[in-house]
Write a protein that holds these residues in place. Structure first.
Motif, PDB file in Angstrom:
ATOM      1  N   SER A 246       0.790  -1.235   0.000  1.00  0.00           N
ATOM      2  CA  SER A 246       0.000   0.000   0.000  1.00  0.00           C
ATOM      3  C   SER A 246       0.820   1.281   0.000  1.00  0.00           C
ATOM      4  O   SER A 246       0.249   2.372   0.078  1.00  0.00           O
ATOM      5  CB  SER A 246      -0.925   0.015   1.232  1.00  0.00           C
ATOM      6  N   ASP A 247       2.140   1.209  -0.088  1.00  0.00           N
ATOM      7  CA  ASP A 247       2.956   2.400   0.174  1.00  0.00           C
ATOM      8  C   ASP A 247       2.808   3.496  -0.873  1.00  0.00           C
ATOM      9  O   ASP A 247       3.175   4.645  -0.602  1.00  0.00           O
ATOM     10  CB  ASP A 247       4.427   2.016   0.337  1.00  0.00           C
ATOM     11  N   TYR A 248       2.263   3.194  -2.071  1.00  0.00           N
ATOM     12  CA  TYR A 248       2.029   4.270  -3.036  1.00  0.00           C
ATOM     13  C   TYR A 248       1.107   5.321  -2.432  1.00  0.00           C
ATOM     14  O   TYR A 248       1.216   6.511  -2.723  1.00  0.00           O
ATOM     15  CB  TYR A 248       1.423   3.699  -4.321  1.00  0.00           C
ATOM     16  N   GLY A 249       0.222   4.871  -1.562  1.00  0.00           N
ATOM     17  CA  GLY A 249      -0.723   5.789  -0.935  1.00  0.00           C
ATOM     18  C   GLY A 249      -0.107   6.726   0.088  1.00  0.00           C
ATOM     19  O   GLY A 249      -0.734   7.728   0.463  1.00  0.00           O
ATOM     20  N   HIS A 252       0.492   9.807  -2.141  1.00  0.00           N
ATOM     21  CA  HIS A 252      -0.519  10.222  -3.105  1.00  0.00           C
ATOM     22  C   HIS A 252      -1.879  10.274  -2.416  1.00  0.00           C
ATOM     23  O   HIS A 252      -2.484   9.230  -2.116  1.00  0.00           O
ATOM     24  CB  HIS A 252      -0.551   9.271  -4.305  1.00  0.00           C
ATOM     25  N   ASP A 253      -2.365  11.464  -2.199  1.00  0.00           N
ATOM     26  CA  ASP A 253      -3.601  11.651  -1.446  1.00  0.00           C
ATOM     27  C   ASP A 253      -4.828  11.083  -2.148  1.00  0.00           C
ATOM     28  O   ASP A 253      -5.855  10.836  -1.499  1.00  0.00           O
ATOM     29  CB  ASP A 253      -3.819  13.148  -1.177  1.00  0.00           C
ATOM     30  N   ASP A 254      -4.738  10.873  -3.456  1.00  0.00           N
ATOM     31  CA  ASP A 254      -5.897  10.362  -4.193  1.00  0.00           C
ATOM     32  C   ASP A 254      -5.905   8.840  -4.290  1.00  0.00           C
ATOM     33  O   ASP A 254      -6.747   8.263  -4.977  1.00  0.00           O
ATOM     34  CB  ASP A 254      -5.952  10.971  -5.595  1.00  0.00           C
ATOM     35  N   PHE A 255      -4.987   8.176  -3.598  1.00  0.00           N
ATOM     36  CA  PHE A 255      -4.872   6.718  -3.718  1.00  0.00           C
ATOM     37  C   PHE A 255      -6.173   6.012  -3.341  1.00  0.00           C
ATOM     38  O   PHE A 255      -6.661   5.145  -4.080  1.00  0.00           O
ATOM     39  CB  PHE A 255      -3.732   6.201  -2.839  1.00  0.00           C
TER      40      PHE A 255
END
Length: 375
Positions: A246-249, A252-255
């Motif tokens: 989940s670390d892309y989130g 990135h606030d829109d994840f």
């Protein structure tokens, strides 16, 4: 000559260059024998999983053909060299999984990489790669011991050295076709598993550059999302549910808005900066990782949080180890994630199954997860 036969002959040619000299069943047709669904499934809400590696080329560069006549020659120019012979040792692998069964852990997430023979792409095999038959026999053995076996292939550009030459073809038609084909192969080999872990972690140019990669390739914004959606769609078309880091989130606030809600989330928190598990007192940059468990829950995602006994740089400097992480993570998540969406936990030792020292580390992690779950 059909396409599969052609690929089989191609692999034999590669074997003469010591690229794929001992992948399994070269004399057999490259057809996956049908396998019924796995006979054991872990209960949702009570997943007790351990991450284990068969492949190891998720942390390497891959040489281009102009670097040498063979991958062995080309790899000499790389600081993060790929393994050209499988490092996973069968005896140590079996001891690890048997210990899991003894302690009642019920799922293993297997990072395959170059460790499994893919009939559609035999050129990805290296010396020692597991055959289809070997993998299916191991899945059957583990199911009988009460362990569900979930495949993992990492499609992050930071962890795709296992793709060989396709590492240098990201987001091209050949790349998409290869991804589709190996996903299909794995789903068939694993007996149509419930989940398919797609990785997708740590993809950024700064991360790659900071960790010694010489070939830096990272997608962002719509490029990342389009490729991510393609992988998720491919997994779902093959009848499995995508599972991801989940670390892309974190950045990135829109994840939570853009990611499909059916994708199983695996946020990870290792307290590597020793900031602790208290949302009020943790003043480190890791706080956003801890807070993301709550954000995912609020957005309605199912989660299998991941902890570790791997020691981060700050903990190593302080000489405090990481044996306390798993227990504290389980306690935190049980208190802050709704029962509806907390599907279980995973321990990631982050080491190959290749030496007695690494086996000791893996067994320690397995013991820690079992103890944490019992609390």
């Amino acid at each position: 000559m059909n396409r599969r036969e052609f690929l089989g002959q191609t692999a034999v040619g590669l074997a003469s260059l010591s690229v794929a000299s001992s992948y399994a069943s070269p004399a057999k047709k490259n057809v996956i024998k049908g396998k019924s669904s796995q006979t054991f499934k872990a209960k949702m809400g009570d997943i007790r999983a351990v991450y284990m590696q068969i492949g190891n080329n998720m942390w390497c560069d891959y040489p281009t053909e102009v670097m040498g006549k063979t991958p062995q020659e080309g790899a000499q120019f790389l600081s993060k060299k790929p393994d050209l012979e499988l490092v996973c040792k069968d005896e140590l692998w079996r001891k690890s999984l048997d210990r899991m069964a003894e302690l009642g852990l019920n799922m293993v997430v297997v990072d395959l990489g170059e460790g499994l023979y893919y009939p559609s792409h035999p050129e990805l095999a290296i010396k020692g790669t597991w055959s289809i038959e070997k993998m299916q026999e191991e899945i059957e053995r583990l199911n009988k011991q009460g362990i569900e076996v979930i495949p993992k292939l990492n499609f992050s550009t930071t962890h795709n050295g296992w793709m060989g030459d396709y590492t240098h073809m990201v987001s091209s038609k050949p790349y998409y076709r290869m991804c589709e084909e190996v996903i299909h192969d794995v789903v068939e080999i694993f007996g149509h598993p419930r989940f398919f872990h797609i990785g997708y972690d740590e993809e950024s140019a700064s991360f790659q550059d900071g960790h010694g990669y010489q070939y830096v390739c990272a997608r962002k914004d719509d490029f990342w999302w389009k490729d991510f959606y393609h992988i998720v769609d491919t997994v779902e078309k093959n009848g499995a549910r995508a599972w991801m880091w989940s670390d892309y989130g974190w950045h990135h606030d829109d994840f939570c808005e853009k990611c499909p809600k059916n994708v199983m989330q695996q946020n990870w928190y290792y307290d590597s900066q020793n900031g602790g598990f208290d949302l009020k007192t943790n003043k480190t940059s890791d706080l956003k990782r801890l807070e993301f468990f709550l954000k995912l829950d609020e957005a309605g995602f199912d989660q299998v949080p991941c902890g570790t006994n791997w020691v981060g740089s700050v903990r190593k400097k302080l000489n405090i180890g990481a044996d306390d992480v798993m227990g504290k993570l389980v306690k935190f998540c049980r208190e802050h994630i709704s029962q509806e969406h907390l599907q279980g936990f995973m321990m990631a030792p982050w080491t190959a199954t290749d030496t007695p020292e690494h086996l000791k580390h893996i067994l320690n992690g397995i013991n820690q997860l079992a103890e944490a779950i019992r609390q």
